[in-house]
Motif scaffolding. Structure first.
Motif, PDB file in Angstrom:
ATOM      1  N   LEU A  75     -23.975  21.274 -53.805  1.00 20.74           N
ATOM      2  CA  LEU A  75     -24.685  22.349 -53.101  1.00 20.74           C
ATOM      3  C   LEU A  75     -25.983  21.848 -52.493  1.00 20.74           C
ATOM      4  N   VAL A  76     -26.631  20.894 -53.154  1.00 24.62           N
ATOM      5  CA  VAL A  76     -27.829  20.246 -52.600  1.00 24.62           C
ATOM      6  C   VAL A  76     -27.655  18.741 -52.753  1.00 24.62           C
ATOM      7  N   PRO A  77     -28.313  17.938 -51.918  1.00 21.47           N
ATOM      8  CA  PRO A  77     -28.191  16.485 -52.034  1.00 21.47           C
ATOM      9  C   PRO A  77     -28.754  15.962 -53.357  1.00 21.47           C
ATOM     10  N   TYR A  78     -28.352  14.765 -53.719  1.00 20.69           N
ATOM     11  CA  TYR A  78     -28.852  14.129 -54.933  1.00 20.69           C
ATOM     12  C   TYR A  78     -30.377  14.021 -54.870  1.00 20.69           C
ATOM     13  N   ASN A  79     -31.040  14.473 -55.926  1.00 24.06           N
ATOM     14  CA  ASN A  79     -32.498  14.406 -56.038  1.00 24.06           C
ATOM     15  C   ASN A  79     -33.199  15.172 -54.917  1.00 24.06           C
ATOM     16  N   ALA A  80     -32.607  16.273 -54.486  1.00 21.91           N
ATOM     17  CA  ALA A  80     -33.169  17.050 -53.378  1.00 21.91           C
ATOM     18  C   ALA A  80     -34.506  17.667 -53.760  1.00 21.91           C
ATOM     19  N   GLY A  81     -35.347  17.823 -52.773  1.00 22.51           N
ATOM     20  CA  GLY A  81     -36.630  18.501 -52.948  1.00 22.51           C
ATOM     21  C   GLY A  81     -36.945  19.312 -51.705  1.00 22.51           C
ATOM     22  N   GLY A  82     -37.959  20.175 -51.809  1.00 20.45           N
ATOM     23  CA  GLY A  82     -38.401  20.950 -50.661  1.00 20.45           C
ATOM     24  C   GLY A  82     -37.307  21.807 -50.075  1.00 20.45           C
ATOM     25  N   ALA A  83     -37.198  21.802 -48.756  1.00 21.53           N
ATOM     26  CA  ALA A  83     -36.224  22.644 -48.066  1.00 21.53           C
ATOM     27  C   ALA A  83     -34.791  22.271 -48.422  1.00 21.53           C
ATOM     28  N   ASP A  84     -34.553  20.988 -48.704  1.00 23.08           N
ATOM     29  CA  ASP A  84     -33.200  20.556 -49.054  1.00 23.08           C
ATOM     30  C   ASP A  84     -32.703  21.208 -50.342  1.00 23.08           C
ATOM     31  N   ASN A  85     -33.643  21.600 -51.187  1.00 24.67           N
ATOM     32  CA  ASN A  85     -33.268  22.187 -52.474  1.00 24.67           C
ATOM     33  C   ASN A  85     -33.236  23.708 -52.436  1.00 24.67           C
ATOM     34  N   GLN A  86     -33.367  24.309 -51.253  1.00 24.22           N
ATOM     35  CA  GLN A  86     -33.486  25.758 -51.154  1.00 24.22           C
ATOM     36  C   GLN A  86     -32.313  26.513 -51.777  1.00 24.22           C
ATOM     37  N   PRO A  87     -31.076  26.053 -51.633  1.00 23.64           N
ATOM     38  CA  PRO A  87     -29.974  26.798 -52.257  1.00 23.64           C
ATOM     39  C   PRO A  87     -30.121  26.939 -53.775  1.00 23.64           C
ATOM     40  N   MET A  88     -30.543  25.889 -54.444  1.00 23.00           N
ATOM     41  CA  MET A  88     -30.730  25.974 -55.891  1.00 23.00           C
ATOM     42  C   MET A  88     -31.961  26.797 -56.233  1.00 23.00           C
ATOM     43  N   ALA A  89     -33.000  26.710 -55.395  1.00 22.83           N
ATOM     44  CA  ALA A  89     -34.192  27.531 -55.617  1.00 22.83           C
ATOM     45  C   ALA A  89     -33.860  29.010 -55.468  1.00 22.83           C
ATOM     46  N   ASP A  90     -33.015  29.339 -54.500  1.00 22.73           N
ATOM     47  CA  ASP A  90     -32.604  30.733 -54.314  1.00 22.73           C
ATOM     48  C   ASP A  90     -31.826  31.229 -55.529  1.00 22.73           C
ATOM     49  N   PHE A  91     -30.933  30.397 -56.027  1.00 29.51           N
ATOM     50  CA  PHE A  91     -30.149  30.774 -57.208  1.00 29.51           C
ATOM     51  C   PHE A  91     -31.050  30.992 -58.416  1.00 29.51           C
TER      52      PHE A  91
END
Length: 453
Positions: free
Chosen positions: A387-403
């Motif tokens: 769902l997000v790239p390996y070691n994602a941060g910032g905007a790339d991690n938005q799907p997990m942040a939303d969850f």
């Protein structure tokens, strides 16, 4: 549970202001965090100063195995404080001896000597030191998908990105791929093939590194933060055989998986394997007072019968910590807490998560045992793209942040790492609490689904 205190916004603001002024937080960019101020906790819940209550599906750092504020453990700490708060490690103390006996009674095989530390990382540090001294060799092999702690040797053994800023490239550590069929590095078609190819890869690594240079192989029995990947049948037994053949010490890291988390006292019990050294912490006393340790085989303990072990800690076997461990282990035995973890996992969490996976396009795989589960979240179930790239941060991690935000809005505190959410409530969690949390999780996954292909 007891009545939750009324909201106290002023007190919460004061706690947060003092925190922001003076506390330096781990694993964080200090100016980018906003820590939640906690007012109290009990059982499977904790709450803030604004009156928001959260069902703790993270067990903080997967360590409050008997829940928050267990009365027997709180009482034991209070009683020990009135009797003897502290004493140096060189003395024999009743509560330290009893804690060691209770741990040794539950470890597999002949792991009957216990070296106490202040936590899991120090346990790993000392296990590695023992292995190197026992064998006279320097190298240690560990898996890429792993976490072993943040101290010098432990962070170099760790396989996840938290290692990178501290990787000295000179710590005598060699990483290898452990089995993980869902995201197989070996392009396997089955669990059996994954096991066979992973063992062949490990032995090839040993042969090319030079068996005579390798002191130990360390594995999390079931990797925790890295994704709760239950090893395929035969893998750990295969590692044990390889270690025996090459004279390599086999270390199992049970810091997260131990003390009831998987529905057995130790995860090794699921696989019938006895390591030479076993590290523990967290669940040994549910984190009420810092405590960890190494359970040591008879052969390795004998190495230091006439030869001093060159290691120690000021607070090794601290009386308050040991008292909390004694009370925790006894409470777990008396109250059937390990059995509860097994039953909740088999009858409630496992079946519910598998049903949830069928309903949500974002859930690629469900895996786990006891109260130790992970959902591997994906953009596409067919390609298994995370769902997000390996070691994602910032905007790339938005799907997990939303969850994660959706979970918290629903009153659930999740454990989220990379593209996964872990379902790791206390071993004491009731069926009703588990179902409450799973219902919130089910609803929150709609936020993840919104980011699927």
């Amino acid at each position: 549970m007891s009545v939750q205190p009324s909201p106290d916004h002023a007190a919460g603001a004061a706690v947060k202001a003092a925190d922001r002024a003076h506390v330096f937080h781990s694993w964080s960019a200090q100016g980018l965090i906003d820590p939640l101020a906690i007012a109290g906790a009990e059982g499977s819940y904790f709450w803030d100063y604004d009156g928001n209550r959260y069902l703790d599906f993270s067990c903080q750092l997967v360590n409050t195995n008997i829940g928050h504020q267990h009365p027997k453990v709180v009482a034991a700490i209070q009683e020990q404080a009135a009797k003897l708060c502290t004493i140096a490690p060189g003395f024999a103390v009743d509560v330290r001896s009893e804690a060691a006996r209770l741990v040794a009674e539950r470890t597999p095989g002949d792991l009957d000597k216990i070296f106490f530390t202040n936590g899991g990382a120090e346990a790993v540090e000392n296990a590695v030191r023992m292995a190197r001294l026992h064998t006279g060799r320097a190298k240690v092999l560990s898996a890429y998908r792993s976490y072993h702690g943040a101290t010098a040797a432990a962070i170099n053994l760790t396989g996840d990105p938290r290692r990178w800023p501290s990787d000295t490239a000179s710590a005598g550590v060699v990483h290898f791929w452990a089995p993980f069929h869902y995201r197989s590095p070996f392009h396997s078609d089955s669990e059996q093939q994954e096991c066979e190819r992973a063992l062949r890869h490990l032995e090839d690594t040993i042969v090319f590194e030079g068996p005579q240079t390798i002191a130990a192989i360390i594995l999390e029995t079931i990797p925790g933060t890295a994704g709760i990947m239950v090893p395929p049948p035969g893998y750990l037994a295969g590692v044990r055989e390889i270690c025996d053949r090459y004279g390599i010490v086999f270390i199992l890291d049970e810091v997260m998986a131990g003390f009831g988390r998987t529905g057995h006292w130790f995860a090794a019990d699921h696989f019938g394997v006895t390591p030479d050294l076993l590290t523990f912490a967290k669940g040994v006393n549910s984190g009420y007072v810092p405590l960890g340790g190494v359970a040591i085989s008879a052969e390795i303990a004998a190495t230091f019968d006439q030869r001093p072990y060159p290691g120690g800690l000021t607070y090794s076997g601290h009386p308050l910590a040991c008292a909390s461990a004694v009370a925790t282990i006894n409470a777990m035995a008396e109250e059937g807490i390990v059995e509860n973890a097994a039953a909740i996992g088999e009858n409630v969490i496992g079946p519910a998560l598998r049903e949830i996976a069928e309903r949500h396009p974002s859930v690629g795989e469900v895996r786990g045992l006891g109260v130790f589960w992970a959902l591997d979240l994906v953009k596409d179930k067919e390609t298994r793209e995370p769902l997000v790239p390996y070691n994602a941060g910032g905007a790339d991690n938005q799907p997990m942040a939303d969850f994660a935000a959706a979970c918290k809005r629903g009153g659930l505190w999740p454990f989220v790492n990379m593209n996964r959410t872990h379902v790791v409530p206390p071993c004491t969690v009731t069926e009703a609490e588990a179902k409450e949390g799973l219902a919130i999780l089910d609803e929150a996954l709609n936020a993840a689904d919104a980011h699927t292909s």
